[in-house]
Motif scaffolding. Structure first.
Motif, short mmCIF file in Angstrom:
data_model
loop_
_atom_site.label_atom_id
_atom_site.label_comp_id
_atom_site.label_asym_id
_atom_site.label_seq_id
_atom_site.Cartn_x
_atom_site.Cartn_y
_atom_site.Cartn_z
N SER A 132 5.20 -5.65 0.44
CA SER A 132 5.61 -6.59 1.15
C SER A 132 5.64 -5.31 2.38
N VAL A 133 4.69 -4.85 2.84
CA VAL A 133 4.12 -4.23 3.80
C VAL A 133 3.68 -4.54 4.79
N GLN A 134 3.03 -6.65 4.54
CA GLN A 134 1.89 -7.23 6.04
C GLN A 134 3.26 -7.53 6.85
N THR A 176 -5.63 -0.83 1.62
CA THR A 176 -5.84 -2.17 0.36
C THR A 176 -4.19 -0.77 -0.28
N CYS A 177 -4.63 -1.35 -1.78
CA CYS A 177 -2.93 -0.94 -2.25
C CYS A 177 -3.47 0.89 -3.22
N PHE A 178 -2.41 1.18 -2.89
CA PHE A 178 -2.41 3.40 -3.37
C PHE A 178 -2.50 3.22 -4.85
N ARG A 179 -3.73 3.73 -5.46
CA ARG A 179 -4.09 3.61 -6.84
C ARG A 179 -4.75 2.91 -7.57
N CYS A 180 -5.13 2.23 -6.80
CA CYS A 180 -6.43 0.90 -7.36
C CYS A 180 -7.29 1.75 -6.87
N THR A 214 1.61 2.39 -0.29
CA THR A 214 2.64 2.15 -0.67
C THR A 214 3.40 0.92 -0.85
N GLU A 215 4.60 0.64 -1.67
CA GLU A 215 5.09 -0.73 -1.33
C GLU A 215 6.60 0.28 -0.48
N ARG A 216 6.62 1.59 -0.12
CA ARG A 216 7.16 1.66 0.54
C ARG A 216 6.73 2.23 1.82
N MET A 217 5.42 2.05 2.97
CA MET A 217 4.71 1.76 4.15
C MET A 217 6.30 1.13 5.07
N LYS A 218 6.44 2.09 6.24
CA LYS A 218 6.66 1.52 7.29
C LYS A 218 6.07 1.50 8.10
N SER A 219 5.75 0.28 9.61
CA SER A 219 5.10 0.39 10.22
C SER A 219 4.93 2.16 11.70
N ALA A 220 6.58 3.17 11.30
CA ALA A 220 5.87 4.10 11.79
C ALA A 220 4.52 4.81 10.87
N GLN A 221 4.71 4.69 9.72
CA GLN A 221 3.12 5.69 9.53
C GLN A 221 2.24 4.68 9.79
N PRO A 280 7.51 -11.80 5.84
CA PRO A 280 6.28 -12.80 5.85
C PRO A 280 5.53 -12.26 5.19
N PRO A 281 4.55 -12.90 5.14
CA PRO A 281 4.03 -14.52 5.08
C PRO A 281 4.94 -14.93 3.43
N MET A 282 4.87 -14.67 2.77
CA MET A 282 5.62 -15.12 0.99
C MET A 282 6.47 -14.60 0.81
N ASN A 283 7.31 -13.15 1.88
CA ASN A 283 8.96 -13.00 1.15
C ASN A 283 9.18 -12.47 0.59
N VAL A 284 7.95 -11.70 0.04
CA VAL A 284 7.83 -11.11 -1.11
C VAL A 284 8.87 -9.80 -0.60
N THR A 285 9.44 -9.04 -1.45
CA THR A 285 10.66 -7.54 -0.32
C THR A 285 10.38 -6.58 -1.41
N LEU A 286 10.76 -5.73 -1.26
CA LEU A 286 10.41 -3.85 -1.56
C LEU A 286 11.18 -4.77 -2.48
#
Lengths: 407, 145
Positions: A15-17, A81-85, A113-120, B44-50
């Motif tokens: 959920s970070v793209q 890449t994902c953190f911890r991989c 991580t999944e918590r990453m936001k654009s501001a970072q 997007p692109p897959m709508n996988v959310t937090l």
């Protein structure tokens, strides 16, 4: 639009793209994805020489090979890449090296991580865009006219006035209100220099408060600290030509930047854990009931081996410190252990993500803590250069680069 | 009609085979379609959310990379509701691929742990092997009724 090629694994499922794309867009960049045919992947992996099990990592490699061969055109590269991989971490670092060996594109790596936001990501993306879009400005080696730089950092705010490539006024203070802190130090620096605000021909702002200060002072240059600090560091150390690594252990985050002729081409900016930042040294000084400015000298007299302090977390680090003091360890040894702990963590967590180039220039407020510089030297096997006024890198860079806007 | 989980979960060919043989394929496409059709989600692109990635904690702990948890959150519920599964080993990327080998391994483990009937097939290298694979699949799905 500056085209930033994205080589990544896991962003769309974390959920970070959209955060990555948002960060790039907000600084005038656009994420692009090098086209790769299914048949190209195996050949690229074979050529690269590392065969990961995960197909998306193979795709990352194929995309990097397209960039290296010039088949796909981009201005900069973002590798994430994902953190911890573990598998991805190996590929990420080797791809960064591969891109640097085969292209002149600036690269930044990131583990999210999944918590990453654009501001970072904003500062990193802004730096990538700046390196590409302001090449001529970044090539500037001499300051001209009468200009000032303002560096609004997380711990301290710095102002510096330059005239005809010389520093003529400077001041710093702990940060509180962004505008008030900057106004105070700028007035002090101007008073030292013998000028008024209206005399300044240009102002450059950097640091966390750069946008607010840029608007308030109508600055000609508002720029992230990675490129500005690099310019300030090589100017202060008189290392404008050739290669170097700039190490800035800040109050809230750390930066390690490799430069060629004063222009960054790879950087890492960490802020995951306060245990590896200047903030931890402030906490240590508070616990030892001394001013942070005295910590370095005290640490120099001690031996870190005599006090256990090897936690990655500032809270646990302070617990180690309290335990050591409770066991009757000498203050000097505890201070040295705190400095060693920060140096070791910066080495382990950040400097592994870049290829260190000599000389190492240590800057920022923490470079005034001599015990920390000593420990960084001991961990790296070479003493860093600490230029004069090393805490003013951001302000120097701001004054130097903003003079590029003068007619 | 049984619910059949397919692996790779985004294989169009496996999806088609299962559907033609009268069963409901549980695939990534379906899982993502639900998300994409939901206009309230804009990721997007897959709508996988937090929230999805956090719900992946049901399948793997917090120390597991977010990309794996996001993937498991996407098709984990399908594994939970499947009556049976067809798993194709060593398939090329073009056949279907989820990108992450650790996620692939975990999917296979979750299927074994559920104890539902699973047909394990190899990717067919030629036409004859493909026909044999189809026959086995037909037999497997027929035996579920």
């Amino acid at each position: 639009m500056i085209k930033i090629a994205q080589l990544s694994c896991g962003t769309e499922y974390s959920s970070v793209q959209s955060e990555i794309e948002k960060a790039a867009f907000s600084v005038g960049g656009k994420m692009v994805y090098p086209d790769v045919g299914a048949d190209d992947i195996d050949a690229a992996v074979k050529e690269f020489g590392f065969n990961p099990r995960s197909p998306q990592l193979k795709l990352m490699i194929a995309r990097a090979v397209q960039l290296a061969k010039g088949v796909y055109d981009a201005d900069a590269v973002f590798i994430a890449t994902c953190f911890r991989c573990a598998e991805a971490a190996l590929v990420r670092n080797e791809l960064r090296r591969y891109i640097q060996e085969h292209t002149k594109l600036p690269v930044v790596t990131y583990s999210f991580t999944e918590r990453m936001k654009s501001a970072q990501l904003l500062t990193r993306m802004e730096a990538l865009v700046t390196i590409v879009s302001r090449k001529e400005l970044l090539a500037r080696e001499r300051q001209t006219g009468l200009t000032a730089g303002l560096d609004s950092g997380s711990s301290t705010t710095k102002a510096l006035v330059m005239k005809d490539n010389k520093i003529i006024g400077k001041a710093w203070m702990p940060s509180y209100d962004v505008v008030e802190s900057a106004t105070t130090v700028l007035n002090q620096a101007l008073e030292q220099a013998g000028y008024k605000l209206k005399d300044l021909e240009a102002i450059g702002t950097t640091g966390y408060g750069r946008f607010t200060l840029g608007r308030h002072f109508d600055a000609k240059l508002v720029q992230e600290e990675l490129t500005v600090n690099s310019k300030g560091a090589v100017w202060l150390a008189d290392r404008q030509k050739g290669e170097a690594t700039i190490l800035d252990i800040g109050g809230m985050d750390n930066k390690a930047i490799t430069v060629r002729d004063g222009v960054p081409d790879n950087f890492t900016m960490g802020g995951v854990c306060a245990g590896a930042s200047g903030r931890f040294l402030e906490m240590t000084a508070n616990r030892l009931k001394i001013d942070v400015t005295e910590l370095g000298k005290l640490a120099e007299k001690g031996d870190w081996r005599n006090a256990k302090m090897n936690s990655y977390c500032s809270i646990f680090g302070i617990q180690d410190l309290v335990t050591s003091l409770g066991e009757g360890k000498a203050f000097e040894d505890v201070a040295a252990a705190a400095c060693h702990s920060v140096a070791e963590q910066v080495y382990e967590q950040q400097l592994q993500e870049i290829d260190i180039r000599r000389p190492i220039i240590q800057v920022g407020g923490t470079s005034l803590i001599s015990g920390l510089v000593k420990e960084v030297g001991s961990v790296l096997g070479e003493m860093p250069i600490v230029p004069p006024d090393s805490q003013y890198i951001g302000a120097v860079g701001g004054a130097l680069l903003s003079s590029g806007f003068l007619m | 009609m049984k619910k059949i989980f397919i692996d790779p979960p985004n294989s169009m060919i496996l999806f088609d085979i299962v559907e033609r043989l009268g069963h409901e394929p549980l695939s990534t496409m379906a899982a993502l379609q639900e998300r994409v059709d939901n206009l309230e989600i804009d990721m997007p692109p897959m709508n996988v959310t937090l929230d999805d990635v956090i719900s992946g904690l049901k399948y793997a702990g917090i120390e597991v990379p977010s990309g794996i948890r996001g993937r498991l959150a996407t098709w984990g519920p399908h594994i939970d509701e499947a009556d049976a599964a067809i798993v194709m080993a060593e398939a090329p990327y073009s056949f279907g691929c989820v990108g992450c080998e650790r996620s692939n391994e975990m999917v296979k483990y979750l299927l074994r742990r559920r104890g539902i009937p699973v047909l394990w097939v190899e990717y067919p290298g030629d036409k004859e092997a493909a026909m044999r694979m189809l026959e086995k699949t037909k037999e497997f799905l027929g035996g579920l009724e």
